[in-house]
Design an enzyme around this catalytic site. Structure first.
Site, short mmCIF file in Angstrom:
data_model
loop_
_atom_site.label_atom_id
_atom_site.label_comp_id
_atom_site.label_asym_id
_atom_site.label_seq_id
_atom_site.Cartn_x
_atom_site.Cartn_y
_atom_site.Cartn_z
CD1 TRP A 194 30.77 21.86 -16.29
CD2 TRP A 194 28.61 22.41 -16.46
NE1 TRP A 194 30.48 22.76 -15.30
CE2 TRP A 194 29.15 23.12 -15.38
CE3 TRP A 194 27.26 22.60 -16.77
CZ2 TRP A 194 28.41 23.99 -14.60
CZ3 TRP A 194 26.53 23.47 -16.00
CH2 TRP A 194 27.09 24.16 -14.92
CG ASP B 133 24.94 25.01 -21.52
OD1 ASP B 133 24.91 26.26 -21.42
OD2 ASP B 133 25.47 24.28 -20.66
CE LYS C 20 33.30 29.41 -17.51
NZ LYS C 20 32.10 29.13 -16.79
C1 LMR Z 1 33.88 24.73 -15.49
O1 LMR Z 1 33.42 23.75 -16.11
O2 LMR Z 1 35.00 24.74 -15.00
C2 LMR Z 1 33.04 25.96 -15.34
O3 LMR Z 1 31.89 25.86 -16.11
C3 LMR Z 1 32.81 26.33 -13.94
C4 LMR Z 1 31.77 25.49 -13.27
O4 LMR Z 1 30.81 26.06 -12.73
O5 LMR Z 1 31.91 24.26 -13.26
#
Ligand code: LMR
Length: 391
Positions: free
Chosen positions: A127, A207, A242
């Site tokens: 992420w 996480d 989510k």
């Molecule tokens: C995503 O990766 O799309 C979600 O976790 C939203 C975000 O805050 O990035």
């Protein structure tokens, strides 16, 4: 003073929300930011949340401050779902509320740093905000490959990182539904990961932002539980944004597992001080709604039904994509066994732009697609567009 600031580019993922909104094509497809969508393309408020909010409106008597730890009723009500039948592991686990999963990750990394962690191992891609938080805290990021080219998890790379780690090092793991790849470790992998962490003493930070979106509430935390059973200490960052659809209400929690209760108290005195110095206290509303749901068997059943519907729909989309097989040069088959909202397609940045401009299909520059943006009505258009730009 302020003219000294360097301009920063907007967060690429969040910028996609605006780009998509401004597109007037009626058949556009949003596969960008990670929100669940129904087969009709909506992101509705859960029925269980609506019911809890009505109850909250009637029953809440005060909005006075709670403290940096937030709503502890919410924090403890979640624990059996995450940690199982002995949710505190004999008094070794406690938690506090945070502003979303991001607040939990931020707090976990800041507390780890305060305890002496200075290098963090993380599988990439990850992420994007993980790296941003790590950089902002000026921790050293050591990246390893999360996945093999055949679409399986690269366990050897992770074990290599864990086994090579020295003092003051931590490893950041995704509990389930890996963001962005959807590629999770198997049960056997998690056993090996727990053993390796226990042997080397690297500090694990897990996480868990997509609990229940992969295979089920117990299934999705089986890996996390197997690691916790083997290691002396760990941090867990958790999100309800989510699995309760609370996105903008920012509902998260941070849990700490230690060897004994004295250390746990010391850890939370520091976590509370860090929270106080950053957001002071987390927003209440969403966490209070989740607490009400989890304390009421009927609302809990309703929430679990709604979560199951989400998961089943995403599984159906994944199976349909996998059955499509090849789309141009892209093999969609692996998407069938990946988990959660996301998968990454092997498309170039140029092809991502082409998909957006020529076909109205919005996805992250990395090729990450939000599976929930696909419906039985638009999946064919999507597969044909992938074939057209890559064929
Ligand atoms: C995503 O990766 O799309 C979600 O976790 C939203 C975000 O805050 O990035």
């Amino acid at each position: 003073m302020l003219s000294n600031l360097e301009p920063q580019s907007p967060d690429a993922l969040l910028a996609l929300i605006k780009l998509h909104a401004a597109d007037e094509r009626t058949d556009k497809i949003d596969l960008g930011v990670g929100v669940y969508r129904t087969g009709q393309g909506d992101t509705p408020v859960f029925g269980a949340i609506k019911a809890a909010e009505r109850k909250l409106l009637e029953e809440q008597t005060s909005k006075s401050y709670l403290g940096p730890e937030g709503d502890m009723g919410f924090v403890t009500a979640l624990m059996p779902y995450i940690f199982g039948a002995d949710p505190t592991m004999g008094g070794r686990i406690n938690g506090m509320q945070t502003p979303g999963g991001t607040g939990a990750v931020r707090l976990a990394l800041a507390l780890a740093q305060k305890a002496g962690v200075n290098r963090l191992h993380m599988g990439t891609p990850s992420w994007p905000n993980h790296a941003q938080i790590i950089n902002d805290l000026e921790l050293e990021l050591v990246a390893f490959d999360h996945a093999n080219t055949d679409g399986t998890a690269n366990l050897d790379a992770l074990l290599g990182a864990i086994r090579g780690a020295g003092k003051g090092e931590a490893v950041l793991l995704h509990g389930c539904c890996h963001n962005p790849t959807g590629i999770d470790y198997s049960a056997e992998d998690w056993e090996a990961i727990g053993d390796a962490i226990a042997e080397t003493g690297i500090f694990p930070i897990i996480d868990t932002a997509y609990h229940g979106l992969g295979h089920g509430l117990d299934e999705d935390v089986a890996g996390l539980r197997s690691v916790l059973a083997k290691v002396p200490e760990a941090f867990i960052a958790y999100s309800c944004d989510k699995n309760f659809g609370m996105y903008r209400d920012r509902v998260g929690a941070f849990y700490v597992m230690t060897e004994d209760t004295d250390v746990l108290d010391k850890a939370f005195s520091n976590a509370n001080a860090l929270a106080r110095a950053s957001w002071s206290m987390p927003p209440d509303h969403g966490a209070a709604a989740v607490r009400l749901i989890l304390r009421d068997p009927d609302m809990t059943a309703q929430w679990q039904d709604e979560l199951t519907q989400m998961r089943d729909r995403m599984r159906q989309v994944r199976s349909t994509l996998a059955e499509a097989g090849m789309a141009g040069s892209v093999d969609l088959t692996p998407l069938g066994t990946q988990n959660g909202l996301f998968s990454v397609l092997p498309v170039s940045k140029e092809q991502v732009v082409q998909l957006r401009e020529e076909h109205g299909i919005y996805m992250a520059g990395s090729g990450r697609v939000n599976i929930a943006g696909l419906t039985m009505g638009n999946i064919e258009k999507f597969v044909n567009a992938i074939a057209a730009v890559t064929g």
